[in-house]
Scaffold this active site. Structure first.
Site, mmCIF file in Angstrom:
data_model
loop_
_atom_site.group_PDB
_atom_site.id
_atom_site.type_symbol
_atom_site.label_atom_id
_atom_site.label_comp_id
_atom_site.label_asym_id
_atom_site.label_seq_id
_atom_site.Cartn_x
_atom_site.Cartn_y
_atom_site.Cartn_z
ATOM 1 N N LYS A 45 0.804 -1.221 0.000
ATOM 2 C CA LYS A 45 0.000 0.000 0.000
ATOM 3 C C LYS A 45 0.839 1.274 0.000
ATOM 4 C CE LYS A 45 -3.658 -0.052 -0.314
ATOM 5 N NZ LYS A 45 -4.907 -0.340 -1.079
HETATM 6 N N1 PMP Z 1 -3.112 -7.144 1.562
HETATM 7 C C1 PMP Z 1 -3.029 -6.306 2.599
HETATM 8 C C2 PMP Z 1 -2.318 -6.760 3.825
HETATM 9 C C3 PMP Z 1 -3.625 -5.034 2.526
HETATM 10 O O1 PMP Z 1 -3.557 -4.195 3.570
HETATM 11 C C4 PMP Z 1 -4.314 -4.669 1.338
HETATM 12 C C5 PMP Z 1 -4.999 -3.345 1.228
HETATM 13 N N2 PMP Z 1 -5.965 -3.054 2.177
HETATM 14 C C6 PMP Z 1 -4.388 -5.594 0.293
HETATM 15 C C7 PMP Z 1 -3.757 -6.819 0.438
HETATM 16 C C8 PMP Z 1 -5.193 -5.325 -0.943
HETATM 17 O O2 PMP Z 1 -4.621 -4.413 -1.825
HETATM 18 P P1 PMP Z 1 -5.549 -3.523 -2.768
HETATM 19 O O3 PMP Z 1 -6.181 -2.470 -1.899
HETATM 20 O O4 PMP Z 1 -4.611 -2.942 -3.768
HETATM 21 O O5 PMP Z 1 -6.594 -4.383 -3.373
#
Ligand code: PMP
Length: 333
Positions: A45
């Protein structure tokens, strides 16, 4: 790749692509994990955070060295990226997180000086949900609302960086990409970058229990059942804007339940020295499933979103796991 990175902002991205030996050997495929836990804020992120902040800067809403406040609602990782990026620019960050998220992420946010608002977890349909709460707070404070779910600067950051890095690191030898979605920024941005180079790359959304995104991919309507101890992934009731824009790029969706996720988290750590969190474990489990579908000789890339230390009190806590009937790490028994 620059040899000397310019501060936090310059150190985000250009992460290694790690060959996952056991997953590769078990399937006869190359299973490769993008080591996003190596970003300076510790997660994938960081990319969305600086992408969103750069867009706000381009619009003149934030100026380096001048007072500025950013508000965001987050499962924690986006907040960590925003808070650190803000510190580097002399801005203030106000981070709203559901109090059900891991203690480690909440402590980290406090430690780095974010103005943390831990609030009760509520569904998206409730005005008290952390996303709506953060929007109202940004309006009250006259601050910039990062809005990672619907601000398309999020997916664009992945289209500009994560996707091209994967393409270059594999030399274009990639047959499938799979990952779970919170905002969908990672999946949408990577899918767009890869399909622009090679339309046949198979894009598979991996979904935890309790999330409706699998049904959304298959039918257009989210339907949620079950639950999961993973954090930051899955959406019960809606496809966020970043994900929704990419629906036609998604070839399939698969469900990975917690025991299958935990097996990968424990296995990677015990046998390969790779410490990852739950969403990364789920992503690797999904890559293995896709590899089995495609058969030997294919290359599948996935995302190692963040590190295990962020979830020590949950994923590596035998009492927490046993209470939920989940497998425990044998070496902690
Ligand atoms: N894995 C973790 C540990 C996250 O914090 C997030 C985002 N909240 C994601 C995956 C998912 O990523 P995205 O928001 O780009 O879908």
């Amino acid at each position: 790749m620059a040899r000397v990175a310019d501060g936090f902002w310059g150190a985000v991205g250009e992460t290694p692509l790690i060959r996952l030996r056991r997953a590769s050997e078990a399937t006869g495929c190359e299973i490769l994990g993008k080591a996003e836990f190596m970003n300076p804020g510790g997660s994938v992120k960081d990319r969305a955070a600086i992408g969103i902040l750069k867009a706000a800067m381009a619009e003149g809403r934030l100026v380096p060295g001048q007072p500025g406040t950013i508000v965001e609602g987050t499962a924690g990782n986006t907040g960590i990226g925003i808070a650190l990026a803000a510190n580097a620019m002399g801005w203030r960050s106000v981070i709203v997180v559901p109090e059900t998220q891991s203690r480690e992420k909440l402590d980290y946010l406090r430690m780095i000086g974010a103005d943390l608002r831990a609030i009760p977890a509520k569904p998206y349909s409730d005005p008290g949900n952390y996303v709506h709460y953060s929007k109202r707070l940004a309006e009250e404070l006259g601050a910039v609302w990062a809005n990672q779910f619907d601000n398309l600067a999020n997916a664009r950051a992945h289209e500009d960086t994560t996707g091209p890095e994967i393409w270059n690191q594999t030399g274009g030898r990639i047959d499938a990409f799979t990952c779970a979605c919170g905002t969908g920024g990672t999946l949408a941005g990577v899918a767009r970058a890869l399909k622009a180079k090679k339309p046949g790359v198979r894009i598979v959304l991996a979904d935890p229990g309790g999330s409706g995104l699998l049904d959304w991919v298959k039918t257009g309507t989210p339907k949620a059942e079950g639950n999961s101890i993973t954090e930051g992934i899955g959406q019960a009731a809606r496809a966020p804007g970043n994900l929704a824009q990419a629906r036609e790029l998604i070839d399939d969706a698969i469900r990975i339940e917690d025991p299958e996720m935990l097996e990968q988290v424990f296995d990677l750590q015990a046998h390969e020295g790779i410490s990852v969190g739950g969403s990364a474990g789920l992503n690797v489990a999904a890559a293995i499933r896709v590899a089995r579908d495609l058969g030997p000789g294919h290359t599948i890339v996935t995302i190692l979103c963040d590190g295990a230390a962020r979830y020590q009190s949950k994923l590596f806590n035998p009492a927490f796991l046993r209470e939920r009937g989940l497998p425990t790490p044998p070496w902690l028994e």
